[in-house]
Design a protein around this motif. Structure first.
Motif, PDB file in Angstrom:
ATOM      1  N   PRO A 197       1.196  -1.520   0.393  1.00  0.00           N
ATOM      2  CA  PRO A 197       0.070   0.122   0.052  1.00  0.00           C
ATOM      3  C   PRO A 197       1.026   1.149   0.080  1.00  0.00           C
ATOM      4  CG  PRO A 197       0.156  -1.507   2.346  1.00  0.00           C
ATOM      5  CD  PRO A 197       0.996  -2.498   1.434  1.00  0.00           C
ATOM      6  N   LEU A 198       2.247   1.442   0.023  1.00  0.00           N
ATOM      7  CA  LEU A 198       3.069   2.015   0.023  1.00  0.00           C
ATOM      8  C   LEU A 198       2.732   3.801  -0.374  1.00  0.00           C
ATOM      9  CD1 LEU A 198       6.082   3.195   1.470  1.00  0.00           C
ATOM     10  CD2 LEU A 198       6.846   2.466  -0.140  1.00  0.00           C
ATOM     11  N   ASP A 199       2.243   3.130  -2.320  1.00  0.00           N
ATOM     12  CA  ASP A 199       2.102   4.280  -3.012  1.00  0.00           C
ATOM     13  C   ASP A 199       1.140   5.430  -2.491  1.00  0.00           C
ATOM     14  OD1 ASP A 199       4.595   4.075  -4.425  1.00  0.00           O
ATOM     15  OD2 ASP A 199       3.413   3.297  -5.670  1.00  0.00           O
ATOM     16  N   ARG A 200      -0.102   3.840  -2.287  1.00  0.00           N
ATOM     17  CA  ARG A 200      -1.575   5.509  -1.817  1.00  0.00           C
ATOM     18  C   ARG A 200      -1.103   5.837  -0.707  1.00  0.00           C
ATOM     19  NH1 ARG A 200      -4.899   1.282  -1.408  1.00  0.00           N
ATOM     20  NH2 ARG A 200      -3.434  -0.662  -1.243  1.00  0.00           N
ATOM     21  N   TYR A 201      -0.597   4.906   0.310  1.00  0.00           N
ATOM     22  CA  TYR A 201      -0.743   5.620   1.699  1.00  0.00           C
ATOM     23  C   TYR A 201       0.417   6.551   1.881  1.00  0.00           C
ATOM     24  CZ  TYR A 201       1.356   5.545   6.677  1.00  0.00           C
ATOM     25  OH  TYR A 201       1.896   5.751   7.683  1.00  0.00           O
ATOM     26  N   ARG A 202       1.457   6.612   0.723  1.00  0.00           N
ATOM     27  CA  ARG A 202       2.205   8.161   0.991  1.00  0.00           C
ATOM     28  C   ARG A 202       1.498   9.138   0.744  1.00  0.00           C
ATOM     29  NH1 ARG A 202       7.034   5.536  -2.522  1.00  0.00           N
ATOM     30  NH2 ARG A 202       8.791   5.580  -0.552  1.00  0.00           N
ATOM     31  N   ALA A 203       0.764   8.637  -0.868  1.00  0.00           N
ATOM     32  CA  ALA A 203       0.134   9.924  -1.098  1.00  0.00           C
ATOM     33  C   ALA A 203      -1.627  10.215  -0.206  1.00  0.00           C
ATOM     34  CB  ALA A 203      -1.207   9.376  -2.377  1.00  0.00           C
ATOM     35  N   ALA A 204      -2.224   9.874   0.474  1.00  0.00           N
ATOM     36  CA  ALA A 204      -2.851   9.771   1.974  1.00  0.00           C
ATOM     37  C   ALA A 204      -2.512  10.998   2.683  1.00  0.00           C
ATOM     38  CB  ALA A 204      -3.839   9.390   1.387  1.00  0.00           C
ATOM     39  N   CYS A 205      -0.972  10.516   2.503  1.00  0.00           N
ATOM     40  CA  CYS A 205      -0.072  10.784   3.984  1.00  0.00           C
ATOM     41  C   CYS A 205      -0.049  11.974   4.043  1.00  0.00           C
ATOM     42  CB  CYS A 205       0.979   9.949   3.651  1.00  0.00           C
ATOM     43  SG  CYS A 205       2.570  10.557   5.414  1.00  0.00           S
ATOM     44  N   THR A 206      -0.647  13.482   5.326  1.00  0.00           N
ATOM     45  CA  THR A 206      -0.669  14.286   5.828  1.00  0.00           C
ATOM     46  C   THR A 206       1.394  15.186   5.822  1.00  0.00           C
ATOM     47  OG1 THR A 206      -2.405  14.361   7.101  1.00  0.00           O
ATOM     48  CG2 THR A 206      -3.422  14.778   4.638  1.00  0.00           C
ATOM     49  N   THR A 207       1.560  14.147   6.779  1.00  0.00           N
ATOM     50  CA  THR A 207       2.468  14.253   7.682  1.00  0.00           C
ATOM     51  C   THR A 207       4.043  15.062   6.528  1.00  0.00           C
ATOM     52  OG1 THR A 207       1.650  12.783   8.706  1.00  0.00           O
ATOM     53  CG2 THR A 207       3.656  13.320   9.657  1.00  0.00           C
ATOM     54  N   LEU A 208       2.849  14.502   5.262  1.00  0.00           N
ATOM     55  CA  LEU A 208       4.667  14.737   4.549  1.00  0.00           C
ATOM     56  C   LEU A 208       4.577  16.416   3.992  1.00  0.00           C
ATOM     57  CD1 LEU A 208       4.780  11.356   2.131  1.00  0.00           C
ATOM     58  CD2 LEU A 208       6.321  12.144   4.452  1.00  0.00           C
ATOM     59  N   GLY A 209       5.849  16.870   4.479  1.00  0.00           N
ATOM     60  CA  GLY A 209       6.140  18.507   3.453  1.00  0.00           C
ATOM     61  C   GLY A 209       6.058  18.905   4.529  1.00  0.00           C
ATOM     62  N   ALA A 210       5.492  18.303   5.809  1.00  0.00           N
ATOM     63  CA  ALA A 210       5.207  19.392   7.480  1.00  0.00           C
ATOM     64  C   ALA A 210       5.734  19.718   7.989  1.00  0.00           C
ATOM     65  CB  ALA A 210       4.137  18.602   8.294  1.00  0.00           C
ATOM     66  N   ILE A 212       7.711  18.542  11.875  1.00  0.00           N
ATOM     67  CA  ILE A 212       7.125  17.958  12.688  1.00  0.00           C
ATOM     68  C   ILE A 212       8.148  17.634  14.042  1.00  0.00           C
ATOM     69  CG2 ILE A 212       5.543  17.129  11.357  1.00  0.00           C
ATOM     70  CD1 ILE A 212       7.749  14.781  11.745  1.00  0.00           C
ATOM     71  N   GLU A 213       7.042  17.433  15.001  1.00  0.00           N
ATOM     72  CA  GLU A 213       8.472  16.703  16.136  1.00  0.00           C
ATOM     73  C   GLU A 213       7.483  15.721  16.227  1.00  0.00           C
ATOM     74  OE1 GLU A 213       8.439  19.475  19.487  1.00  0.00           O
ATOM     75  OE2 GLU A 213       8.816  18.167  21.062  1.00  0.00           O
ATOM     76  N   VAL A 214       8.422  14.602  16.805  1.00  0.00           N
ATOM     77  CA  VAL A 214       8.227  13.392  16.914  1.00  0.00           C
ATOM     78  C   VAL A 214       8.399  12.597  18.517  1.00  0.00           C
ATOM     79  CG1 VAL A 214       8.095  10.565  16.331  1.00  0.00           C
ATOM     80  CG2 VAL A 214       8.339  12.641  14.377  1.00  0.00           C
ATOM     81  N   ASP A 215       7.665  12.237  19.119  1.00  0.00           N
ATOM     82  CA  ASP A 215       7.828  11.791  20.272  1.00  0.00           C
ATOM     83  C   ASP A 215       8.308  10.228  19.841  1.00  0.00           C
ATOM     84  OD1 ASP A 215       7.896  10.447  23.123  1.00  0.00           O
ATOM     85  OD2 ASP A 215       6.621  11.752  23.801  1.00  0.00           O
ATOM     86  N   ARG A 220      12.553  13.451  21.266  1.00  0.00           N
ATOM     87  CA  ARG A 220      12.180  13.442  20.344  1.00  0.00           C
ATOM     88  C   ARG A 220      13.024  14.236  19.163  1.00  0.00           C
ATOM     89  NH1 ARG A 220       6.774  16.536  23.055  1.00  0.00           N
ATOM     90  NH2 ARG A 220       6.682  15.090  24.138  1.00  0.00           N
ATOM     91  N   VAL A 221      12.369  14.105  18.458  1.00  0.00           N
ATOM     92  CA  VAL A 221      12.843  14.446  16.474  1.00  0.00           C
ATOM     93  C   VAL A 221      12.105  16.158  16.370  1.00  0.00           C
ATOM     94  CG1 VAL A 221      13.315  13.162  14.369  1.00  0.00           C
ATOM     95  CG2 VAL A 221      13.463  12.102  16.290  1.00  0.00           C
ATOM     96  N   VAL A 222      12.940  16.568  15.661  1.00  0.00           N
ATOM     97  CA  VAL A 222      12.428  18.185  15.340  1.00  0.00           C
ATOM     98  C   VAL A 222      12.695  18.260  13.579  1.00  0.00           C
ATOM     99  CG1 VAL A 222      11.330  19.895  15.704  1.00  0.00           C
ATOM    100  CG2 VAL A 222      11.665  18.887  17.834  1.00  0.00           C
ATOM    101  N   GLY A 223      11.966  18.709  12.652  1.00  0.00           N
ATOM    102  CA  GLY A 223      12.694  18.258  11.567  1.00  0.00           C
ATOM    103  C   GLY A 223      11.224  18.391  10.684  1.00  0.00           C
ATOM    104  N   ILE A 250       3.925  11.769  16.225  1.00  0.00           N
ATOM    105  CA  ILE A 250       3.880  12.896  15.674  1.00  0.00           C
ATOM    106  C   ILE A 250       2.986  14.292  18.058  1.00  0.00           C
ATOM    107  CG2 ILE A 250       3.680  14.599  14.468  1.00  0.00           C
ATOM    108  CD1 ILE A 250       3.650  12.808  12.393  1.00  0.00           C
ATOM    109  N   VAL A 251       3.883  14.473  18.366  1.00  0.00           N
ATOM    110  CA  VAL A 251       3.370  16.041  19.305  1.00  0.00           C
ATOM    111  C   VAL A 251       2.971  17.380  18.751  1.00  0.00           C
ATOM    112  CG1 VAL A 251       4.084  14.416  20.711  1.00  0.00           C
ATOM    113  CG2 VAL A 251       5.536  15.960  20.036  1.00  0.00           C
ATOM    114  N   ARG A 252       3.441  17.548  17.426  1.00  0.00           N
ATOM    115  CA  ARG A 252       3.802  18.660  17.086  1.00  0.00           C
ATOM    116  C   ARG A 252       3.532  18.739  15.374  1.00  0.00           C
ATOM    117  NH1 ARG A 252       6.673  23.269  16.047  1.00  0.00           N
ATOM    118  NH2 ARG A 252       8.151  21.782  16.984  1.00  0.00           N
ATOM    119  N   LEU A 253       2.768  19.679  14.637  1.00  0.00           N
ATOM    120  CA  LEU A 253       2.755  19.223  13.180  1.00  0.00           C
ATOM    121  C   LEU A 253       2.448  20.881  12.742  1.00  0.00           C
ATOM    122  CD1 LEU A 253       1.287  16.601  10.719  1.00  0.00           C
ATOM    123  CD2 LEU A 253       0.494  19.013  10.495  1.00  0.00           C
TER     124      LEU A 253
END
Ligand code: BTN
Length: 259
Positions: A197-210, A212-215, A220-223, A250-253
């Motif tokens: 499902p990777l390609d469709r998952y990528r297309a639907a993923c609103t996280t990409l390009g944002a 973010i801060e990840v716990d 914590r990773v910020v980038g 994702i704790v901040r986006l």
């Protein structure tokens, strides 16, 4: 026959029977019991869960009669390192089933969110692994359907919404369940057939390009989220370095729009 039974798909892999509970600790636990008894593919639906759980040990809250809380236990034979595909496939199925009602996206790893980023649903996958192989899995889904934001607890309201809120009218849960089970069935069959499902998952993923801060649990990773790799890990770029995060929250986006 209850209205829920109209969603029953006797010949499908997912949702080949429907079992409805007025109250149960957790539909995931019941689906696990069914797998142990050799009953697979049955959708366990609950009006109330007294111990509903979410990812990362959280409680899943859902008032009676408003939403969809369900689990399906299936047997599988996929490689353990491909287990992320099941979560991605389930997220895509929920999103697809809801698209006629509201435009939704997926927030990594598999939250179903509105265009504003408010959470509409979540997926909790619990697998049994033997060596390198996932032998069975419970797909647990919680979806806010007819839950007015005004009735959500304070700690949820700020970052959640429901399909009825987004659409402006109440949504028939039985029809939605039928669409959801159809979509899940298609996704599981495709995944087992080797179609990632990777390609469709990528297309639907609103996280990409944002931004973010990840716990990750221990740090914590910020980038900036720049991609999903072939193993479903989130690729985050920060200070010229790239990190691959296999899991986290994702704790901040902050969406970044072109100037
Ligand atoms: C998340 O944290 O986003 C995942 C939430 C999953 C909740 C569902 S509700 C039905 C099933 N039974 C549970 O106890 N949890 C899942």
């Amino acid at each position: 026959m209850t209205p829920w039974q109209s969603a029953d798909r006797p010949r499908a892999r997912v949702g080949r029977a429907i079992e409805v509970h007025d109250s149960i600790p957790s539909t995931n636990d019941r689906a696990r019991e069914l797998i142990a008894a050799g009953i697979i593919g049955r959708a366990v639906v609950a009006e109330v869960q007294t111990a509903g759980r979410g990812r990362r040990g959280r409680t899943w809250a859902s008032p009676p009669g408003a939403n969809l809380t369900l689990s399906i236990g299936i047997d599988l034979g996929i490689r353990a390192r491909d287990a992320w595909q099941l979560a991605a496939a389930a997220g895509l199925a929920v999103r697809d089933a809801c698209l006629a009602v509201a435009p939704l996206g997926l927030k990594w790893p598999n939250d179903i969110v509105s265009a504003e980023g408010h959470k509409v649903g979540g997926v909790l996958i619990e697998t049994s692994i033997d060596g390198e192989v996932v032998t069975s899995a419970v797909i647990g889904i919680g979806l806010n359907v007819n839950w007015p934001r005004s009735e959500m607890p304070d700690e949820i309201r700020d970052h959640a919404t429901s399909l009825a809120e987004l659409n402006g009218r109440p949504i028939a849960r039985e029809t939605l369940l039928a669409d959801l089970l159809d979509a899940l069935d298609r996704e599981v069959v495709a995944m087992e057939g080797g179609r990632s499902p990777l390609d469709r998952y990528r297309a639907a993923c609103t996280t990409l390009g944002a931004e973010i801060e990840v716990d990750t649990g221990d740090r914590r990773v910020v980038g900036r989220a720049i991609d999903l790799d072939a193993g479903g890990a989130l690729v985050v770029e920060s200070g010229g370095r790239r990190e691959r995060l296999a899991s986290g929250e994702i704790v901040r986006l902050r969406a970044v729009t072109a100037a």
